[in-house]
Structure formats: structure tokens, C-alpha cells
Scaffold this motif. Sequence first.
Motif, PDB file in Angstrom:
ATOM      1  N   LEU A   1      32.751  38.995  37.302  1.00  0.00           N
ATOM      2  CA  LEU A   1      33.318  40.372  37.470  1.00  0.00           C
ATOM      3  C   LEU A   1      34.143  40.338  39.043  1.00  0.00           C
ATOM      4  O   LEU A   1      33.205  40.434  39.802  1.00  0.00           O
ATOM      5  N   LEU A   2      35.100  40.305  39.018  1.00  0.00           N
ATOM      6  CA  LEU A   2      35.907  40.294  40.295  1.00  0.00           C
ATOM      7  C   LEU A   2      36.242  41.529  41.065  1.00  0.00           C
ATOM      8  O   LEU A   2      36.980  42.490  40.247  1.00  0.00           O
ATOM      9  N   PHE A   3      35.775  41.725  42.151  1.00  0.00           N
ATOM     10  CA  PHE A   3      35.977  43.059  42.866  1.00  0.00           C
ATOM     11  C   PHE A   3      37.343  42.884  43.382  1.00  0.00           C
ATOM     12  O   PHE A   3      37.755  41.737  44.138  1.00  0.00           O
ATOM     13  N   LEU A   4      38.345  44.032  43.611  1.00  0.00           N
ATOM     14  CA  LEU A   4      39.296  44.140  44.378  1.00  0.00           C
ATOM     15  C   LEU A   4      39.676  45.481  44.714  1.00  0.00           C
ATOM     16  O   LEU A   4      39.394  46.296  44.107  1.00  0.00           O
ATOM     17  N   PRO A   5      40.380  45.605  45.915  1.00  0.00           N
ATOM     18  CA  PRO A   5      40.542  46.846  46.219  1.00  0.00           C
ATOM     19  C   PRO A   5      41.456  47.705  45.363  1.00  0.00           C
ATOM     20  O   PRO A   5      42.371  47.294  44.805  1.00  0.00           O
ATOM     21  N   GLY A   6      41.122  48.986  44.933  1.00  0.00           N
ATOM     22  CA  GLY A   6      41.853  49.559  44.159  1.00  0.00           C
ATOM     23  C   GLY A   6      43.463  50.337  44.342  1.00  0.00           C
ATOM     24  O   GLY A   6      44.241  50.352  43.621  1.00  0.00           O
ATOM     25  N   ASN A   7      43.651  50.067  45.664  1.00  0.00           N
ATOM     26  CA  ASN A   7      44.841  50.370  46.114  1.00  0.00           C
ATOM     27  C   ASN A   7      45.906  49.155  46.658  1.00  0.00           C
ATOM     28  O   ASN A   7      46.637  49.470  47.602  1.00  0.00           O
ATOM     29  N   ASN A   8      45.520  48.166  46.118  1.00  0.00           N
ATOM     30  CA  ASN A   8      46.194  46.765  46.637  1.00  0.00           C
ATOM     31  C   ASN A   8      46.996  46.287  45.402  1.00  0.00           C
ATOM     32  O   ASN A   8      46.218  45.546  44.668  1.00  0.00           O
ATOM     33  N   PRO A   9      48.330  46.515  44.970  1.00  0.00           N
ATOM     34  CA  PRO A   9      48.791  46.118  43.724  1.00  0.00           C
ATOM     35  C   PRO A   9      48.957  44.312  43.872  1.00  0.00           C
ATOM     36  O   PRO A   9      48.811  43.495  42.952  1.00  0.00           O
ATOM     37  N   ARG A  10      49.058  43.658  45.190  1.00  0.00           N
ATOM     38  CA  ARG A  10      49.255  42.345  45.297  1.00  0.00           C
ATOM     39  C   ARG A  10      47.831  41.716  44.898  1.00  0.00           C
ATOM     40  O   ARG A  10      48.097  40.562  44.190  1.00  0.00           O
ATOM     41  N   PHE A  11      46.668  42.323  45.287  1.00  0.00           N
ATOM     42  CA  PHE A  11      45.622  41.659  44.819  1.00  0.00           C
ATOM     43  C   PHE A  11      45.259  41.822  43.203  1.00  0.00           C
ATOM     44  O   PHE A  11      44.765  40.794  42.612  1.00  0.00           O
ATOM     45  N   LEU A  12      45.683  42.990  42.736  1.00  0.00           N
ATOM     46  CA  LEU A  12      45.511  43.187  41.173  1.00  0.00           C
ATOM     47  C   LEU A  12      46.467  42.029  40.663  1.00  0.00           C
ATOM     48  O   LEU A  12      46.028  41.421  39.589  1.00  0.00           O
ATOM     49  N   GLN A  13      47.496  41.836  40.874  1.00  0.00           N
ATOM     50  CA  GLN A  13      48.352  40.803  40.141  1.00  0.00           C
ATOM     51  C   GLN A  13      47.924  39.576  40.338  1.00  0.00           C
ATOM     52  O   GLN A  13      47.749  38.780  39.121  1.00  0.00           O
ATOM     53  N   ARG A  14      47.292  39.068  41.616  1.00  0.00           N
ATOM     54  CA  ARG A  14      46.624  37.829  41.715  1.00  0.00           C
ATOM     55  C   ARG A  14      45.270  37.737  40.845  1.00  0.00           C
ATOM     56  O   ARG A  14      44.960  36.850  40.110  1.00  0.00           O
ATOM     57  N   ALA A  15      44.321  38.824  40.668  1.00  0.00           N
ATOM     58  CA  ALA A  15      43.466  39.101  39.731  1.00  0.00           C
ATOM     59  C   ALA A  15      43.489  38.986  38.326  1.00  0.00           C
ATOM     60  O   ALA A  15      42.796  38.217  37.606  1.00  0.00           O
ATOM     61  N   LEU A  16      44.783  39.408  38.054  1.00  0.00           N
ATOM     62  CA  LEU A  16      45.236  39.558  36.547  1.00  0.00           C
ATOM     63  C   LEU A  16      45.394  37.839  36.007  1.00  0.00           C
ATOM     64  O   LEU A  16      45.275  37.791  35.163  1.00  0.00           O
ATOM     65  N   GLU A  17      45.741  37.031  36.932  1.00  0.00           N
ATOM     66  CA  GLU A  17      46.072  35.791  36.849  1.00  0.00           C
ATOM     67  C   GLU A  17      44.977  34.816  36.571  1.00  0.00           C
ATOM     68  O   GLU A  17      45.251  33.711  36.223  1.00  0.00           O
ATOM     69  N   SER A  18      43.885  35.191  37.274  1.00  0.00           N
ATOM     70  CA  SER A  18      42.714  34.610  37.357  1.00  0.00           C
ATOM     71  C   SER A  18      41.952  34.433  36.053  1.00  0.00           C
ATOM     72  O   SER A  18      42.308  35.086  35.289  1.00  0.00           O
ATOM     73  N   GLU A  19      40.858  33.861  35.970  1.00  0.00           N
ATOM     74  CA  GLU A  19      40.073  33.467  34.698  1.00  0.00           C
ATOM     75  C   GLU A  19      38.891  34.191  34.748  1.00  0.00           C
ATOM     76  O   GLU A  19      38.136  33.978  34.030  1.00  0.00           O
ATOM     77  N   ALA A  20      38.648  35.261  35.669  1.00  0.00           N
ATOM     78  CA  ALA A  20      37.700  36.131  35.601  1.00  0.00           C
ATOM     79  C   ALA A  20      37.531  36.913  34.182  1.00  0.00           C
ATOM     80  O   ALA A  20      38.419  37.205  33.706  1.00  0.00           O
ATOM     81  N   ASP A  21      36.383  37.082  33.820  1.00  0.00           N
ATOM     82  CA  ASP A  21      36.148  37.742  32.561  1.00  0.00           C
ATOM     83  C   ASP A  21      36.500  39.208  32.779  1.00  0.00           C
ATOM     84  O   ASP A  21      36.643  39.869  31.504  1.00  0.00           O
ATOM     85  N   GLY A  22      36.311  39.725  33.772  1.00  0.00           N
ATOM     86  CA  GLY A  22      36.418  41.393  34.134  1.00  0.00           C
ATOM     87  C   GLY A  22      36.981  41.672  35.692  1.00  0.00           C
ATOM     88  O   GLY A  22      36.595  40.774  36.597  1.00  0.00           O
ATOM     89  N   LEU A  23      37.671  42.588  35.877  1.00  0.00           N
ATOM     90  CA  LEU A  23      37.962  42.850  37.040  1.00  0.00           C
ATOM     91  C   LEU A  23      37.552  44.177  37.300  1.00  0.00           C
ATOM     92  O   LEU A  23      37.273  45.291  36.479  1.00  0.00           O
ATOM     93  N   ILE A  24      37.045  44.535  38.660  1.00  0.00           N
ATOM     94  CA  ILE A  24      36.362  45.535  39.217  1.00  0.00           C
ATOM     95  C   ILE A  24      37.513  46.098  40.378  1.00  0.00           C
ATOM     96  O   ILE A  24      37.461  45.826  41.219  1.00  0.00           O
ATOM     97  N   LEU A  25      38.027  47.444  39.647  1.00  0.00           N
ATOM     98  CA  LEU A  25      39.196  48.113  40.649  1.00  0.00           C
ATOM     99  C   LEU A  25      37.837  48.850  41.589  1.00  0.00           C
ATOM    100  O   LEU A  25      37.295  50.075  40.932  1.00  0.00           O
TER     101      LEU A  25
END
Length: 295
Positions: free
Chosen positions: A10-34
Amino acid sequence: MSTFRLRRTLLFLPGNNPRFLQRALESEADGLILDIEDAVAPEHKLQAREMVREALRTADFGRKERVVRVNNVTSPQGAGDIDAVVAGGADLILVPKADSPAVLQTAEHLVTAAERRHGAPEGRTQLGALIETAIGLINVDQTAFATPRLAVLCFGAGDFGLSTGIKPGPDEAEYLYPESRIMVAARAAGAMALGTPWVENIADIEGARRSAQRERRLGLDGKCLIHPTHVQVVNEAFTPSGEEIAYAQKVVTAYESAGRGAIQVAGKLIEHLHVAQMRQVLDIARLAGKLSAGA
């Protein structure tokens, strides 16, 4: 309690950073923690809340679990956060400073009210609890049974160190006690248990791997992460190897063919409890795409 799903990473990322979100969506993480708690400055929290709600509605998460860490549920921000992310369709809300059953029960009340307001199926939104203080660890056995919405207990070592004075070394031996306590409480309640992010040296990918391997040996199901470069090695650590899968298949096949209570496989005594463990290995392997559905 919770339905089993893959939560190796489960990968943490800041909820107010769209660039980080896009990178995280492309990862193989099972889940994203906004994250709209620690990762967001106080003056940006309301903006982050709205950005997270919109991301939940519009971003393509694929099979990734959509998790949000909200602010303290007893704070003025907490109730608004929960309302927004339930409206957005979050799969799981991660509750910080889950120091007692009352904290999770407050979160459950807010989630239930939000589901009713927004027409979401009641009970759809699961809860995760961050155990990250001394009092939180003392109360974890009760917290694990606070609500049927609880799906996962997570260890938060950063705040735990602040609370206790623990200073971990490279092998993280100091985390043996808290992570073991959390794992046992989770197992008793039918929930999953996740280890703390690797922060000793973010660039040390092998350190992240060793940390995850240690946690898997402790019986944990996965690990929270703070950097996408850790996803691959942590996924590998929590995924059965080819050798483990082959042995599990051998044990299950032999036991089912024998039709009796105890057998030997490769010189080892095999009873029903060992077979149950091997079936869990195969279930994880299927969810991880290492085994076909019918195998």
C-alpha cells in the motif's frame, strides 16, 4: 470480519499532488493511500480533500485498492474528510492514531452516516487502523474488535518512535515486539496486518527488501510504503516463490489423494493445519497472478 484481498504493498502519496498520483497509478502497488493527514500542510488540507474526492471519482485505479488516510476523526477536519471520501467511493479509510476502540467506533459512526447521505451501500467502506503510539499498542487487542468494518491493522513506526523513544537500527529488530502484537491482534479479529514503511535509507532498495522479508517471517500480510521504488521488491517478498508454490501444490494434492488425517511429504508430517497453510499460499499466488485460477 474482512474479505481477504492482496495487500502486499500500500503506497502512500500526498493527496494534493496529481503528478505523484499518476506515477503511483502506473506502479504495481496493490493499493494507493491518498494522504490528507501528515503529507499535507494544514493550510492545504481542504484543497487536498477536494482533490482526493475528485481523484477517487475520475482516476483509473484499475485493480488497485483506493485507500485514504484522513485526519484525526475527532478533529474538525476528520468528519469532513470521511464524508468526502465516502462520497468519492474510497474502498478503505485509514484512521490515524487509532489509540482505542472508541476512535474506530467514532470513525464507523461517521462512515455509516456518510454512506446513508450519499446513497452508498451500507457497510461498503472498510476501515484500517494505524497503530502508532504506546497507548495504541497497549489497546490494540480491543481496537481490533471495535468494528466489523476493520479490514487491516498497520504499524506506524515514525510516530511510535516519537511516542516511545525507540531508535531502530538497520535490521529493525526493535520493531519485533510492536509488529508481532499487531499481527496477533489482527489474526484474532480476522483482519490483515501490514508493516511499517522502510525509511532508514529510501535509496537502499535491498534494505526495503530485507525489511519486507523480515515482516513476512513475522506473519504480516504486506507493507505500507512511502516510495514507488520499493514496490517491486516488497511485492516479491510477500509473493510465494516458485519453490513455495510447487511444495504447496504437492502437499495439497498428496493430502487430498490420501484421504486420511495425517501423511508424510518429503519426510515431513502433514496434518490438516499444514494443508490449510498451503492453501493460503496458493490463494496468494493466484491473486498475485503466479497461478491460474483452476490450479
